[in-house]
Enzyme design. Structure first.
Site, mmCIF file in Angstrom:
data_model
loop_
_atom_site.group_PDB
_atom_site.id
_atom_site.type_symbol
_atom_site.label_atom_id
_atom_site.label_comp_id
_atom_site.label_asym_id
_atom_site.label_seq_id
_atom_site.Cartn_x
_atom_site.Cartn_y
_atom_site.Cartn_z
ATOM 1 N N CYS A 1 -1.673 8.633 4.292
ATOM 2 C CA CYS A 1 -1.685 8.421 2.843
ATOM 3 C C CYS A 1 -3.022 8.882 2.267
ATOM 4 O O CYS A 1 -3.130 9.186 1.101
ATOM 5 C CB CYS A 1 -1.369 6.986 2.475
ATOM 6 S SG CYS A 1 -1.967 5.803 3.642
ATOM 7 N N GLU B 1 0.876 -1.174 0.000
ATOM 8 C CA GLU B 1 0.000 0.000 0.000
ATOM 9 C C GLU B 1 0.905 1.213 0.000
ATOM 10 O O GLU B 1 1.688 1.402 0.930
ATOM 11 C CB GLU B 1 -0.915 -0.027 1.226
ATOM 12 C CG GLU B 1 -2.196 0.751 1.028
ATOM 13 C CD GLU B 1 -2.163 2.132 1.655
ATOM 14 O OE1 GLU B 1 -1.955 3.112 0.907
ATOM 15 O OE2 GLU B 1 -2.310 2.229 2.884
#
Lengths: 522, 465
Positions: free
Chosen positions: A320, A286
Site C-alpha cells: 500500500c 487501513e
C-alpha cells in the site's frame, strides 16, 4: 526501550546460506505434498469439506498449501467459544498478556528463516521483502507489549482533596482481524497482537492466498500461551467468513487492512445494528494508497532513480506504500526519464526464491490478468516510457512506466497494486506539491530535493501519513516510522505508533469520594 | 590496549621495528616538509578560507558541503543564487560580513549572475585541486608533469553510480578509452623511463585503478553469482586492454557489501591462463576492516598459487557511510570504531605484507607520516631495498609529504582521478570531509600544527578484533 528487530545482513555469507537452506528444506517437503493448514477453534484444528489449494505464484503449477476453509458454522462456533473465554482473558494482568505476546516474538525469532521461506513461496515475496515481513511481525509484538506496559496501569487524573479519580482502559471485547496477503505475517500479527495484548479476544481471518503463513502465526500465538478460548483462527472466503464476522452481533471491533472497496463495505455493514447487539462496532481500516514521489530539479538523480525503482517495483508494487505516481520538476523531467527508462530495463525479474529478484510474481492469476488489462488500456491511452517483458512461468507482469500522464487518467487516480508507474512533469515545486496532494488517498509520499526551502515546504505541504525526504516511500519501521494515512487511505491511527493500542480499548473513569464525616486521607 | 595482537599472530620480536627509529625517520620527513602546505590548506585562496571556516564551524561545514554537492546539478544562475541563499543565509554573514552581499538577493538580478559565476569558479577551483581533468586527453599534461617531478601515477575514472547497463557499459568504455589514450601518448614521453630502476611496479608509466561495482548496474550481494560473472568479464576486458597498453592496474576496494564480489572477481580474472603473465595485478585491502587480516591471508594464498600480485594497503574511505548503515540496521560494524585501531591494524598488516615481499608488491596508500615511516623503517629492518614496495597518495592532497618521501628515494605514486565535475562532486566532498575531519592527519599536520611527536606516536588498538 524498544529496539527494532535487525533485518538480516545478507552481506554475511552464513546468513545467505541459512536462507537458502530454509528454502531448500521447504522445497523438498513440497515435492512430496503441499503443506496443510486448518481452522483452529478452541484450540482444536478442524477439517472441513472445503479445501483451498494455493499455488506458488513463481511457478504457478506447484501447490504450496492445502487449507481447510471455515464456513459460517465455524464462525458461530468460534465466536461462542470466545465469548466464554473473554472474561478470563480481559482480567489476565496486562503485564502477563504483554509477556505472552513477547514470547510469540521470541518464537518467530527462533523460526526466522523458516517463516521467510513460507512467505517467499506462498506470497511470492523476494528474499529481502520476506525477511522484512518477519522482522516487522516481531517488532509489532515487542512494541505493543511495551505500549501495553505504558497504558496498563490506571492513572490519577488530578489531585483533589477528598476525591480520587482514576482513568484506565478496558478491552472492547471480541475483535475480528481481517488481514491482507501482501504482508502475510507482519500485518496479521500486528493487528492481532494489538488486540490480544489489550485484552480482546481475537478471530483471525487471513487473506485466502496466504492462509498457510497465517496458520503458522496462529500456532505461534497459541504456543506462546494465548489461551485457546481467547484466540480463533478462521481461514476462509472473505465473502463468507469475513462477512459473517463483520455482521455478527458478538463482534465488537473489526480491524481490517486491505482494499478501499472492501474497507468501505465493512464500515457500512458494521454500522448496521443487529438484534442482540450490545455495542457499537468500532472499525479500524487501513486502506490503499496512490503514492507519489516528487523529484525536484536539483535532486541527486542516482539516489532518486534507486528510490523510485525500488518503491515502484519492489515486491511488484504490491504494497500500500508503493510508489505509483512520479512527478518530476521542470528541466529534470527529460534527463530523469531517460535514465529511469534505461534503469527499468535492467531490473531483475524472476522467481521469488532467486535472491537476485527485485520484481517477483504478483499474488495470483486474477491479479495478473487485472494488471495486464490495466497496462493494455494505459498503452492505448498514454505514451509508454517503458513496458518490460514479463518473466515466464508464474504470475508475472512486466514493469510499466507511462509518461505525460494527465491527473484525470485512470492510472493516475486508481490504485493498481502492481508495478505500474505514471509519470508527469510539474512546472515548479509548488505545482508538484499540488499534483501530489490531488488524490483521494493520503498514505505515503517522498521528495528528492536538495533545496532546504523546498524540503521545508514539503514537510508542511505534502499531506500524507508518511512522508520521506530523500529516500523511497516504502519500508516504514515499527516505532521509528509509525505507519498509516488518512483521507481514503483509512480510518484509525498509525500501526506501530503510540496511538494505536488505545483504539482497541475503551477508557473508563472511576471517582471515589474519600471524605467521610469531614475526614479524608492526606 | 594491544590485546587484539593476541588474536593476530604476533610478529616475531626480532622483526619488530624499534619505535625510536620510526620517530627519528618521521622527524626527518617533517623537516623535509618544513613550512610547505598542500594547496587545500593554502589560505590565500577562497578555497583555503572555506576549509578554514569548515574546520572552525561545523554548521558552516555541513551547509557548505551540501551546497558544493548540489552545485553541479543546478542549471542556471537564478537556481544557484537561490541555493546559495538557502544554505548560507542562516550562518554566512556572521562568519564573514562580505558574504552578506551574496545572500538574500533577487535570483534574477545581475548581482545573482555575478555571484553564481564566482561560486562556480571557486568550487571548480577546489575540484581541480583533486581532479586532474575531465577527460584522459585533458589529463595527459598533469600526468606527464607528475612523472617529470619523479612521481608515478594511477588513473581513476570518476563515475556516477551506474543505474543501468547502458551506463555501466559506458563506464567500461571510458576505461578502455583512457587506456588507449595513454597507450598512444606515453611512448613519446621522455618521462617514461623507470623512476626507480628495477621497481616492478614501474615497468610501465601507465597504471589505472578500477572501481569495479560501477561496471555492473545490478551488482548486489544477493545477486552474487551473476555479479561476479559480469564483473569478471568486464574486468577482463580492461585487463586485456591494459596488456595491450603495457599498463598495470589496481582494483579498488569499496564497501563491505561489495568487497566479497570484488575479491572474487579479481581472483577469477587473474587466475585465468589469459592473464597468467599479467605483471603484478593490484588489489586493495582496507585496514579499517576487522577482517582485513583474513582478506590478506586469502590473497597471499592466491599469490602463492598464481604468481606475485600488488596489494595496496589503505585505511579505508567508507567509514562514515558504513558506520551509519550498521548503526541504523543494528548490525555489528564490520569496521573498527576508532581511527587509532585502524592505524594500529595498518601497521600490523604493513609488516605482514613486507614479510611476504617475495609474492607481494606492497603499496602503502596513506597520508599519515607515522604509518608511512613505520613501513619504510620496517622494510629497512628486513633489509629490503626501495624496489620492494611503494607509497601511494591522492592527487592534490599531500604534495609536501609526497615530495619528502620522494626525496629520500621512495617510489611515490599519485592516485589521480579524472572526470566531469558532476560525477566528481561526490569525490570532492569526500576529500573535503577527510581534510576537515577532527581526526584528519593532514588537518593536524597543516592546520592545527599538532606536536610532531604526538603525530608520530605509535597507534594502539582501542577495541578487540
Amino acid at each position: 526501550m524498544f529496539k527494532n528487530q535487525a533485518l538480516t545482513d545478507f552481506t554475511i555469507e552464513k546468513n545467505r546460506a541459512a536462507m537458502r537452506r530454509a528454502l531448500d528444506d521447504l522445497e523438498r517437503s513440497l515435492r512430496t505434498a503441499p503443506l496443510k493448514a486448518f481452522p483452529i477453534v478452541e484450540g482444536q484444528e478442524l477439517t472441513t469439506a472445503v479445501s483451498f489449494r494455493r499455488e506458488d505464484p513463481s511457478t504457478e503449477s506447484r501447490a504450496v498449501a492445502l487449507t481447510s476453509f471455515a464456513g459460517v458454522a465455524e464462525v458461530e462456533r468460534a465466536l461462542v467459544g470466545l465469548s466464554r473465554g473473554a472474561a478470563a482473558w480481559r482480567s489476565t494482568a496486562f503485564s502477563r498478556r504483554a509477556e505472552i505476546v513477547r514470547r510469540a516474538a521470541a518464537l518467530m525469532r527462533e523460526r526466522h528463516f523458516e517463516l521467510c521461506a513460507v512467505i517467499n513461496m506462498e506470497a511470492g515475496k523476494p528474499w529481502r521483502e520476506a525477511d522484512a515481513d518477519v522482522a516487522e511481525a516481531i517488532d509489532f509484538c515487542e512494541f505493543y507489549a511495551d505500549e501495553m506496559l505504558r497504558l496498563g496501569p490506571p492513572f490519577k487524573t488530578m489531585e483533589i482533596a477528598g476525591e480520587e479519580n482514576h482513568y484506565f482502559y478496558q478491552p472492547r471485547g471480541i475483535c475480528a482481524v481481517i488481514s491482507p496477503w501482501n504482508f502475510p505475517l507482519a500485518i496479521a500479527c500486528g493487528m492481532a497482537a494489538a488486540a490480544l495484548v489489550t485484552g480482546n479476544c481475537v478471530v483471525l481471518k487471513p487473506a485466502e492466498q496466504t492462509s498457510l503463513t497465517a496458520y503458522y502465526l496462529a500456532k505461534i500465538f497459541l504456543d506462546a500461551g494465548i489461551p485457546s478460548n481467547a484466540f480463533a483462527f478462521l481461514p476462509g472466503w472473505g465473502e463468507e467468513v469475513g462477512q459473517a464476522l463483520v455482521e455478527s452481533p458478538l463482534v465488537d471491533m473489526i480491524c481490517f487492512t486491505g482494499s478501499k472497496a472492501v474497507g468501505l463495505q465493512i464500515i457500512r455493514s458494521a454500522a448496521q445494528v443487529r438484534a442482540d447487539q450490545q455495542s457499537v462496532k468500532k472499525v479500524v481500516a487501513e486502506l490503499g494508497g496512490k503514492n507519489a514521489i516528487i523529484v525536484d530539479d536539483d535532486a541527486d538523480l542516482d539516489e532518486a532513480i534507486k528510490g523510485v525503482l525500488y518503491s515502484a517495483f519492489g515486491f511488484a508494487g504490491q504494497k500500500c506504500s508503493a510508489c505509483s505516481r512520479l512527478i518530476v520538476v521542470g528541466s529534470a523531467y527529460e534527463p530523469f526519464l531517460a535514465r529511469l527508462k534505461e534503469a527499468a530495463a535492467d531490473i531483475i525479474s524472476g522467481p521469488a526464491s532467486d535472491p537476485a529478484t527485485l520484481l517477483g510474481p504478483v499474488i495470483d492469476r486474477e491479479s495478473r490478468d487485472r494488471i495486464l488489462q490495466t497496462i493494455a488500456r494505459a498503452q492505448a491511452r498514454h505514451t509508454a516510457l517503458f513496458v518490460g517483458t514479463p518473466h515466464g512461468g508464474g504470475y508475472f507482469v512486466p514493469a510499466a512506466i507511462f509518461r505525460d500522464v494527465a491527473p484525470d487518467a485512470e492510472i493516475w487516480r486508481e490504485e493498481i497494486f502492481g508495478p505500474v508507474l505514471a509519470a508527469c512533469q510539474a512546472e515548479n515545486f509548488e505545482q508538484a506539491l499540488k499534483l501530489a496532494n490531488d488524490s483521494q488517498y493520503a498514505l505515503t509520499g517522498a521528495v528528492f530535493s536538495r533545496s532546504p526551502a523546498h524540503i521545508e515546504a514539503a514537510r508542511n505541504g505534502f499531506r500524507v501519513g508518511n512522508l520521506y525526504i530523500n529516500r523511497g516511500c516504502t519500508g516504514a519501521l515499527v516505532g521509528r516510522q509509525p505507519f498509516g494515512g488518512f483521507k481514503m487511505s483509512g480510518v484509525g491511527s498509525k500501526a506501530g505508533g503510540v496511538d494505536y493500542l488505545v483504539q482497541f480499548m475503551e477508557p473508563r473513569t472511576v471517582t471515589e469520594n474519600t471524605m467521610r464525616r469531614g475526614f479524608a486521607p492526606e | 590496549m594491544g590485546a587484539p595482537a593476541k588474536k593476530l599472530e604476533p610478529t616475531p620480536p626480532s622483526a619488530i621495528t624499534p619505535h625510536s627509529n620510526i620517530t627519528d625517520f618521521g622527524r626527518r620527513i617533517f623537516r623535509l616538509i618544513g613550512e610547505k602546505q598542500p594547496s587545500t590548506f593554502n589560505k590565500n585562496y577562497w578555497s583555503g578560507r572555506i576549509m578554514e571556516w569548515s574546520m572552525r564551524r561545523p554548521d558552516f561545514k555541513l551547509n557548505m558541503f551540501r551546497l558544493v554537492d548540489v552545485l553541479p546539478t543546478l542549471r542556471d544562475s537564478a537556481s544557484i543564487a537561490r541555493h546559495v541563499s538557502e544554505y548560507l543565509a542562516p550562518i554566512g554573514s556572521d562568519l564573514y560580513r562580505p558574504l552578506g552581499w551574496a545572500l538574500d538577493i533577487n535570483p534574477h538580478s545581475l548581482r545573482a549572475k555575478i555571484m553564481a559565476f564566482i561560486v562556480q569558479r571557486v568550487v571548480g577551483q577546489m575540484a581541480s585541486q583533486f581532479i586532474a581533468g575531465s577527460s584522459p586527453q585533458e589529463a595527459l599534461k598533469p600526468l606527464r608533469a607528475s612523472r617529470r617531478r619523479g612521481q608515478a601515477f594511477t588513473v581513476d575514472l570518476l563515475g556516477e553510480y551506474s543505474v543501468s547497463e547502458v551506463e555501466a557499459l559506458r563506464y567500461l568504455e571510458r576505461y578502455l578509452e583512457a587506456l588507449e589514450v595513454l597507450r598512444l601518448a606515453t611512448p613519446e614521453w621522455d618521462e617514461r623511463a623507470p623512476l626507480i630502476p628495477g621497481h616492478p611496479g614501474d615497468l610501465s608509466p601507465v597504471c589505472v585503478s578500477v572501481k569495479l561495482s560501477a561496471l555492473y548496474s545490478q551488482c548486489h550481494i544477493l545477486n552474487f553469482e551473476r555479479s561476479v560473472a559480469v564483473l569478471s568479464e568486464r574486468l577482463a576486458a580492461i585487463a586485456r586492454k591494459a596488456q595491450q597498453a603495457a599498463a598495470t592496474l589496481y582494483v579498488d576496494a569499496e564497501d563491505s557489501g561489495t568487497n566479497p564480489m570484488i575479491y572474487e572477481a579479481f581472483c577469477r580474472v587473474f587466475s585465468s591462463p589469459e592473464f597468467a603473465a599479467f605483471p603484478y595485478p593490484g588489489i586493495v585491502v582496507q585496514a579499517y576492516a576487522k577482517e582485513a587480516r583474513q582478506v590478506i591471508d586469502k590473497l597471499l594464498r592466491f599469490a602463492a598459487a598464481r604468481g606475485p600480485i600488488a596489494i595496496r594497503l589503505v585505511k579505508g574511505a567508507y567509514w562514515d557511510h558504513e558506520t551509519i548503515l550498521s548503526t541504523q540496521n543494528d548490525w555489528p560494524s564490520p569496521l573498527f570504531s576508532f581511527k587509532q585501531s585502524s592505524d594500529a591494524n595498518y601497521e600490523l598488516l604493513t609488516q605482514l605484507l613486507l614479510d611476504n615481499h617475495a609474492i607481494v608488491l606492497p603499496a602503502f596508500g596513506s597520508h599519515n607520516v607515522r604509518s608511512l615511516s613505520h613501513a619504510c623503517c620496517y622494510a629497512e629492518r628486513l633489509g629490503l631495498d626501495r624496489t620492494k614496495f611503494e607509497l601511494q597518495m591522492l592527487y592534490g592532497m599531500a604534495d609536501p609529504i609526497a615530495a619528502a618521501f620522494q626525496s629520500l628515494g621512495y617510489l611515490v605514486r599519485l592516485y589521480v582521478p579524472l572526470g566531469e565535475i558532476l560525477p566528481g562532486m561526490g569525490y570532492l566532498v569526500r576529500r573535503l570531509l577527510e581534510n576537515t575531519s577532527n581526526e584528519s592527519f593532514l588537518r593536524h599536520t597543516f592546520f592545527d600544527s599538532a606536536e610532531i611527536d604526538n603525530l608520530l606516536s605509535a597507534p594502539q588498538f582501542q577495541e578487540n578484533l
